[in-house]
Write a protein that holds these residues in place. Structure first.
Motif, PDB file in Angstrom:
ATOM      1  N   UNK A 243       1.155  -1.162   0.154  1.00  0.00           N
ATOM      2  CA  UNK A 243      -0.100   0.008  -0.426  1.00  0.00           C
ATOM      3  C   UNK A 243       0.808   1.419  -0.311  1.00  0.00           C
ATOM      4  N   UNK A 244       0.434   2.263  -0.442  1.00  0.00           N
ATOM      5  CA  UNK A 244       1.328   3.347  -0.622  1.00  0.00           C
ATOM      6  C   UNK A 244       1.292   3.817   0.740  1.00  0.00           C
ATOM      7  N   UNK A 245       1.082   3.883   1.812  1.00  0.00           N
ATOM      8  CA  UNK A 245       0.934   4.458   2.795  1.00  0.00           C
ATOM      9  C   UNK A 245       1.750   4.113   3.890  1.00  0.00           C
ATOM     10  N   UNK A 246       2.541   2.572   3.283  1.00  0.00           N
ATOM     11  CA  UNK A 246       3.209   1.638   3.631  1.00  0.00           C
ATOM     12  C   UNK A 246       4.954   1.032   3.042  1.00  0.00           C
ATOM     13  N   UNK A 247       4.905   2.517   1.874  1.00  0.00           N
ATOM     14  CA  UNK A 247       6.376   2.277   1.386  1.00  0.00           C
ATOM     15  C   UNK A 247       6.811   3.469   2.221  1.00  0.00           C
ATOM     16  N   UNK A 248       8.180   3.955   1.717  1.00  0.00           N
ATOM     17  CA  UNK A 248       9.055   4.694   2.662  1.00  0.00           C
ATOM     18  C   UNK A 248       9.556   5.880   1.642  1.00  0.00           C
ATOM     19  N   UNK A 249       9.838   7.030   1.700  1.00  0.00           N
ATOM     20  CA  UNK A 249       9.583   8.160   1.124  1.00  0.00           C
ATOM     21  C   UNK A 249      10.295   8.015   0.139  1.00  0.00           C
ATOM     22  N   UNK A 250      11.528   7.046  -0.454  1.00  0.00           N
ATOM     23  CA  UNK A 250      11.957   7.120  -1.278  1.00  0.00           C
ATOM     24  C   UNK A 250      11.129   5.974  -2.140  1.00  0.00           C
ATOM     25  N   UNK A 251      10.793   4.962  -2.100  1.00  0.00           N
ATOM     26  CA  UNK A 251       9.828   4.194  -2.818  1.00  0.00           C
ATOM     27  C   UNK A 251       8.774   4.902  -3.056  1.00  0.00           C
ATOM     28  N   UNK A 252       8.059   5.763  -2.470  1.00  0.00           N
ATOM     29  CA  UNK A 252       7.436   6.539  -2.590  1.00  0.00           C
ATOM     30  C   UNK A 252       7.701   7.358  -4.082  1.00  0.00           C
ATOM     31  N   UNK A 253       8.390   8.001  -3.932  1.00  0.00           N
ATOM     32  CA  UNK A 253       9.197   8.611  -4.951  1.00  0.00           C
ATOM     33  C   UNK A 253       9.458   7.442  -6.823  1.00  0.00           C
ATOM     34  N   UNK A 254       9.763   6.661  -6.531  1.00  0.00           N
ATOM     35  CA  UNK A 254       9.598   5.686  -7.446  1.00  0.00           C
ATOM     36  C   UNK A 254       8.400   5.592  -7.987  1.00  0.00           C
ATOM     37  N   UNK A 255       7.860   5.115  -6.954  1.00  0.00           N
ATOM     38  CA  UNK A 255       6.129   4.789  -7.780  1.00  0.00           C
ATOM     39  C   UNK A 255       5.466   5.459  -8.653  1.00  0.00           C
ATOM     40  N   UNK A 256       5.354   6.870  -8.330  1.00  0.00           N
ATOM     41  CA  UNK A 256       5.061   8.331  -8.950  1.00  0.00           C
ATOM     42  C   UNK A 256       6.279   7.838 -10.168  1.00  0.00           C
ATOM     43  N   UNK A 257       7.042   8.416 -10.182  1.00  0.00           N
ATOM     44  CA  UNK A 257       7.751   8.398 -12.099  1.00  0.00           C
ATOM     45  C   UNK A 257       6.973   6.977 -12.457  1.00  0.00           C
ATOM     46  N   UNK A 258       7.527   5.722 -11.876  1.00  0.00           N
ATOM     47  CA  UNK A 258       6.871   4.583 -12.735  1.00  0.00           C
ATOM     48  C   UNK A 258       5.814   4.849 -12.863  1.00  0.00           C
ATOM     49  N   UNK A 259       4.400   5.922 -12.111  1.00  0.00           N
ATOM     50  CA  UNK A 259       3.362   6.142 -13.001  1.00  0.00           C
ATOM     51  C   UNK A 259       2.981   7.122 -14.235  1.00  0.00           C
ATOM     52  N   UNK A 260       4.733   8.138 -14.414  1.00  0.00           N
ATOM     53  CA  UNK A 260       4.227   8.455 -15.155  1.00  0.00           C
ATOM     54  C   UNK A 260       4.581   7.746 -16.281  1.00  0.00           C
ATOM     55  N   UNK A 261       5.959   6.682 -16.403  1.00  0.00           N
ATOM     56  CA  UNK A 261       6.304   5.982 -17.241  1.00  0.00           C
ATOM     57  C   UNK A 261       5.440   5.440 -18.130  1.00  0.00           C
ATOM     58  N   UNK A 262       4.517   4.815 -17.163  1.00  0.00           N
ATOM     59  CA  UNK A 262       3.476   3.613 -17.758  1.00  0.00           C
ATOM     60  C   UNK A 262       1.938   4.915 -18.343  1.00  0.00           C
ATOM     61  N   UNK A 263       2.318   6.380 -18.089  1.00  0.00           N
ATOM     62  CA  UNK A 263       1.129   7.374 -18.648  1.00  0.00           C
ATOM     63  C   UNK A 263       1.327   7.252 -20.239  1.00  0.00           C
ATOM     64  N   UNK A 264       3.178   7.148 -20.674  1.00  0.00           N
ATOM     65  CA  UNK A 264       3.554   6.376 -22.414  1.00  0.00           C
ATOM     66  C   UNK A 264       4.004   7.527 -22.711  1.00  0.00           C
TER      67      UNK A 264
END
Lengths: 335, 238
Positions: free
Chosen positions: B134-155
């Protein structure tokens, strides 16, 4: 929809139907299930029974269900839009705004101030006044939230607006005559039984329109969970979504407050119950879950209120408050 | 890909950048540098269409930005902000899948192709092992990589990232910098990234936009002049 929600939705639907039936069977007049059935289906039963079931109990049960759905969905919309778990129509002062509108109408009509000027002021008048009041407060809170990024400030602003409006209502009460005051006090106690005929139709349409608008917004609401910038960057027209949320909330919370009185913390509490039971923050799951839970909770409140012969508004507050406290404590534990 | 001409941005009376012009091309990683408060975030938000410029024109993929709707922009430009995304109960994979929003219908339901792109984005960002968290269980760094992944998925052909490495540790910063350089070169994306981690990203970049308010200094990474300008702006005299 994934498999694991089917159990919840099946159970919640069955519960809603059971509570609806139980609400029809509860009341001061002891009517057996067989007679209730006969009255509903137009079978052979006493005239008095038929009137009690069809003209009192059925509209009241429908009203309870619709009111529960409306304030709960209103709460869900407010919580997502303001990204604040403690937002709800009651906390943000929207119910108070609607109350003021309704109070001006109820107190004014009863004391004859505006009844001569507005002969048609009745159902539509109270509803319209409540909508205007709800829209005014929601408009102020939403405008403030665009200027002030801090959610806590918005919450306090809403509460202060609500408290200020309640004070104005007190002044109005103080200035009103006995008869007007009595009808107003009864209204604030949550009169689910006052809603039938035209009012019930109006409530039903308002709730259906609000629910349809909310359902149509499921995707933008999900995107708004990560904030307005991210929602916009994913293709959401945030302004349009805010406008639809504004209209839907005003329509639902305003109508319910106009006809049933302010309904405590139900709107805040029910979305949290829906999240707790489904373990999800996806609105495609949360919206139907909130509808089912909101209807059930309000029906349960009505049954309890009837059984104990106390106002339903008191029961609604007492039901909602523990959930609110639980949300506050939980949010403190996981900052 | 991105073309700014005579752009002026600011808040009311206060002007941050005046009459600036610059270009970012496809296949290039452009790094946006500047001191705190120099207008990096405002410039990125303006290119993303979240903020209106006082004057001037931005063209994205040949189209005037001011004439594009939100969905059209979302299909062209993806965005990573400094805002922290901590949604209780929302799985990391579901957040990344939200990047597919500009391509899905009114309910946001994802199809097999969306699932494939989402999985690939999680892999690229190195978040595969965290997808069920869950997003509230990730560290700050992991959270940041998750939003980067989200932008990549936007393609999208254009990616804008505002300080994407701020909360990452050194290996994390290096990984993100290499990943962005690879996305630009191998997939031909136009990537603009603002950062304070000059050391990590500059070496991988093709071009520099250096904000020296109210001006912008543009240069290629191989250009020695730009290095001197960076030293001057950041006052790193030897």
């Amino acid at each position: 929809m994934r498999q694991d929600y089917r159990i919840y939705f099946t159970a919640a639907s069955i519960l809603l139907v059971l509570l609806f039936v139980a609400d029809l069977l509860t009341g001061s007049a002891g009517i057996g299930p067989g007679d209730v059935w006969l009255a509903l289906t137009g079978g052979d039963t006493e005239e008095g029974t038929r009137i009690i079931v069809n003209n009192i109990r059925l509209p009241k049960a429908l009203t309870a269900m619709l009111a529960g759905i409306a304030v709960s969905l209103g709460g869900l919309l407010m919580q997502t839009l303001f990204r604040n778990p403690l937002a709800g129509p009651f906390v943000l002062g929207i119910s108070s705004g609607a109350s003021l509108g309704a109070a001006l109408c109820v107190l004014g009509i009863s004391s004859g101030i505006i009844s001569s000027a507005l002969p048609l002021a009745g159902t539509a008048g109270v509803a319209g006044a409540a909508w205007a009041g709800a829209a005014a407060v929601l408009g102020i809170v939403m405008a403030a939230s665009r200027k002030i990024g801090d959610n806590t400030v918005i919450l306090i602003l809403g509460m202060m607006l609500g408290a200020g409006i309640d004070a104005v209502i007190q002044i109005l009460q103080y200035l009103s005559d006995e008869q007007a005051l009595k009808s107003y006090i009864i209204w604030t106690m949550g009169a689910l039984g006052n809603v039938s005929g035209t009012r019930l139709w109006l409530l039903a349409w308002a709730v259906m329109a609000g629910t349809a608008a909310t359902a149509a917004l499921c995707k933008p609401l999900n995107l708004l969970l990560s904030g307005e910038d991210y929602a916009a960057s994913a293709g959401t027209d945030v302004r349009q979504v805010r406008n639809i949320v504004f209209i839907a909330t005003t329509l639902m919370a305003g109508t319910v407050t106009a006809f049933c009185g302010p309904l405590g913390f139900i709107g805040l509490a029910v979305p949290h119950l829906a999240r707790l039971f489904t373990g999800n923050s996806d609105h495609r799951v949360l919206i139907p879950a909130t509808v089912l839970a909101g209807g059930s909770v309000m029906l349960a409140c009505d049954i309890a209120a009837k059984a104990a012969a106390i106002p339903v508004n008191a029961v609604a507050s007492l039901t909602g408050i523990p959930v609110v406290i639980w949300v506050v404590i939980r949010s403190r534990r996981h900052p | 890909m991105i073309h700014m001409e005579g752009l002026t941005i600011g808040y009311g009376e206060k002007i941050l950048l005046r009459n600036i012009s610059a270009e970012a091309r496809a296949g290039e990683l452009t790094v946006l540098l500047g001191r705190n408060g120099s207008g990096k975030s405002s410039l990125i938000r303006t290119i993303e269409g979240l903020m209106k410029p006082s004057s001037g024109k931005i063209t994205v993929a040949g189209k005037d930005l001011s004439g594009l709707g939100r969905r059209e922009i979302a299909r062209t430009v993806s965005f990573v902000s400094t805002e922290r995304v901590r949604i209780p109960g929302l799985k990391c994979r579901d957040l990344v899948a939200m990047g597919r929003a500009p391509w899905t219908g009114w309910t946001g339901k994802t199809g097999p192709e969306d699932e494939r792109i989402t999985a690939a984005a999680l892999r690229t960002a190195g978040m595969e092992d965290f997808q069920d968290r869950a997003m509230d269980k990730l560290s700050d760094g992991e959270c940041q990589k998750a939003v980067i992944a989200r932008a990549i998925a936007q393609d999208t052909p254009v990616m804008l990232l505002d300080e994407p490495t701020a909360f990452l540790d050194v290996p994390g910063k290096v990984h993100v910098a290499s990943m962005l350089a690879r996305l630009a070169r191998e997939e031909g994306k136009c990537i603009i990234v603002s950062t304070h981690d000059i050391g990590t990203i500059l070496g991988k970049a093709d071009k520099v936009w250096l904000l020296d308010p109210p001006d912008i200094i543009v240069g290629s990474i191989s250009d020695s002049d730009i290095m001197n300008e960076i030293r001057r702006v950041f006052a790193m005299e030897e």
